[in-house]
Write an enzyme that holds these catalytic residues in place. Structure first.
Site, PDB file in Angstrom:
ATOM      1  N   GLY A  44       0.830  -1.204   0.000  1.00  0.00           N
ATOM      2  CA  GLY A  44       0.000   0.000   0.000  1.00  0.00           C
ATOM      3  C   GLY A  44       0.859   1.245   0.000  1.00  0.00           C
ATOM      4  CG  ASP A  69      -0.367   0.875  -4.148  1.00  0.00           C
ATOM      5  OD1 ASP A  69      -1.306   0.658  -4.947  1.00  0.00           O
ATOM      6  OD2 ASP A  69      -0.496   1.592  -3.145  1.00  0.00           O
ATOM      7  N   GLY A  73      -5.579   2.613  -6.728  1.00  0.00           N
ATOM      8  CA  GLY A  73      -6.428   3.087  -5.631  1.00  0.00           C
ATOM      9  C   GLY A  73      -7.164   1.945  -4.965  1.00  0.00           C
ATOM     10  CG  ASP A 139      -1.195   1.944   5.113  1.00  0.00           C
ATOM     11  OD1 ASP A 139      -2.376   1.888   5.517  1.00  0.00           O
ATOM     12  OD2 ASP A 139      -0.611   3.007   4.866  1.00  0.00           O
ATOM     13  CG  HIS A 142      -8.392   0.148   5.013  1.00  0.00           C
ATOM     14  ND1 HIS A 142      -7.175  -0.001   4.399  1.00  0.00           N
ATOM     15  CD2 HIS A 142      -8.202   1.053   5.996  1.00  0.00           C
ATOM     16  CE1 HIS A 142      -6.290   0.781   4.981  1.00  0.00           C
ATOM     17  NE2 HIS A 142      -6.892   1.446   5.955  1.00  0.00           N
ATOM     18  CG  HIS A 167      -1.541   2.951   9.002  1.00  0.00           C
ATOM     19  ND1 HIS A 167      -2.073   3.817   8.080  1.00  0.00           N
ATOM     20  CD2 HIS A 167      -1.266   3.697  10.106  1.00  0.00           C
ATOM     21  CE1 HIS A 167      -2.099   5.034   8.596  1.00  0.00           C
ATOM     22  NE2 HIS A 167      -1.620   4.995   9.826  1.00  0.00           N
ATOM     23  CG  ASP A 168      -5.346   3.036   8.364  1.00  0.00           C
ATOM     24  OD1 ASP A 168      -5.259   4.184   8.830  1.00  0.00           O
ATOM     25  OD2 ASP A 168      -4.942   2.729   7.229  1.00  0.00           O
TER      26      ASP A 168
HETATM   27 MG    MG Z   1      -3.309   3.605   6.140  1.00  0.00          MG
END
Ligand code: MG
Length: 220
Positions: A44, A69, A73, A139, A142, A167-168
């Site tokens: 990501g 990546d 998007g 990352d 999601h 992450h997140d």
């Molecule tokens: Mg993130």
């Protein structure tokens, strides 16, 4: 931060991304230690903000950062979605394209001899992967499916004492999506990782010293 030269600091401010400075600094500090013992890998990359933090640390140790990546998007960055950015949309191709920005970031940060961009989905990159990794930073997408695929494809390549960073992570569902937290809990439940203090939404896990490296955790 001690590692940032003026132009890197300006670059970090200018690069689009969702990484907090404290989270970035933690990525840098952990990567500085980890990259002495093997390559790092992130999933990501987006426009390259985390790439600057991890890559700069790798460069200090003459290490390598693989940066994955597809640059089209994630789910929430598509037209009409919450994180859609028209500046990152290729009107000719009629698709999001963050690779141009990413490439520019890597060049501006002088990381072209450190960062290996891999422009594909993470499970494709993982298909024949056999190189042990000192740090994996997840990352990417999601959705549960994307997060689980990233975890399942890469966590098993982490060397003893290596790091899995996610992450997140929002423990409270009111504050954010639960997929990253879900794979964070899976990693702990696998018995392969020890939990270290979380920095904001950055989960930090360290692999225990024992055991072989299972490439694919679902096949254990
Ligand atoms: Mg993130």
């Amino acid at each position: 931060m001690r590692f940032l030269r003026a132009h890197e600091e300006k670059l970090l401010n200018d690069v689009k991304g969702f990484l907090d400075v404290r989270e970035g600094k933690t990525l840098y500090e952990i990567a500085l230690e980890a990259s002495k013992r093997g390559p790092c890998l992130e999933i990501g990359s987006y426009c390259g903000k985390s790439t600057i933090y991890i890559g700069t640390a790798c460069r200090e140790n003459n290490g390598i950062l693989f940066s994955i990546d597809h640059h089209r998007g994630s789910e929430e960055q598509q037209p009409g979605e919450e994180y859609f950015d028209p500046e990152l949309f290729d009107n000719e191709a009629c698709r999001a394209d963050t690779f141009k920005e990413f490439r520019n970031t890597v060049e501006m940060a002088e990381l072209e001899d450190t960062v290996v961009p891999m422009v594909c989905r993470s499970e494709v990159a993982a298909r024949l992967w056999t190189t042990p990794l000192s740090l994996v930073f997840i990352d990417g997408g999601h959705s549960y499916e994307a997060a689980y695929t990233d975890y399942n494809s890469w966590a098993g390549h982490i060397i003893p004492h290596g790091y899995l960073l996610i992450h997140d992570i929002f423990k409270d569902p009111e504050k954010g999506g639960q997929a990253p937290y879900h794979i964070y809990k899976m990693a702990i439940a696998s018995g392969l990782f020890r939990e270290l203090p979380m920095i904001q939404t950055l989960g930090v896990l360290r692999r225990y010293a024992c055991g072989n490296i299972p490439y694919n955790l679902s096949k254990q």
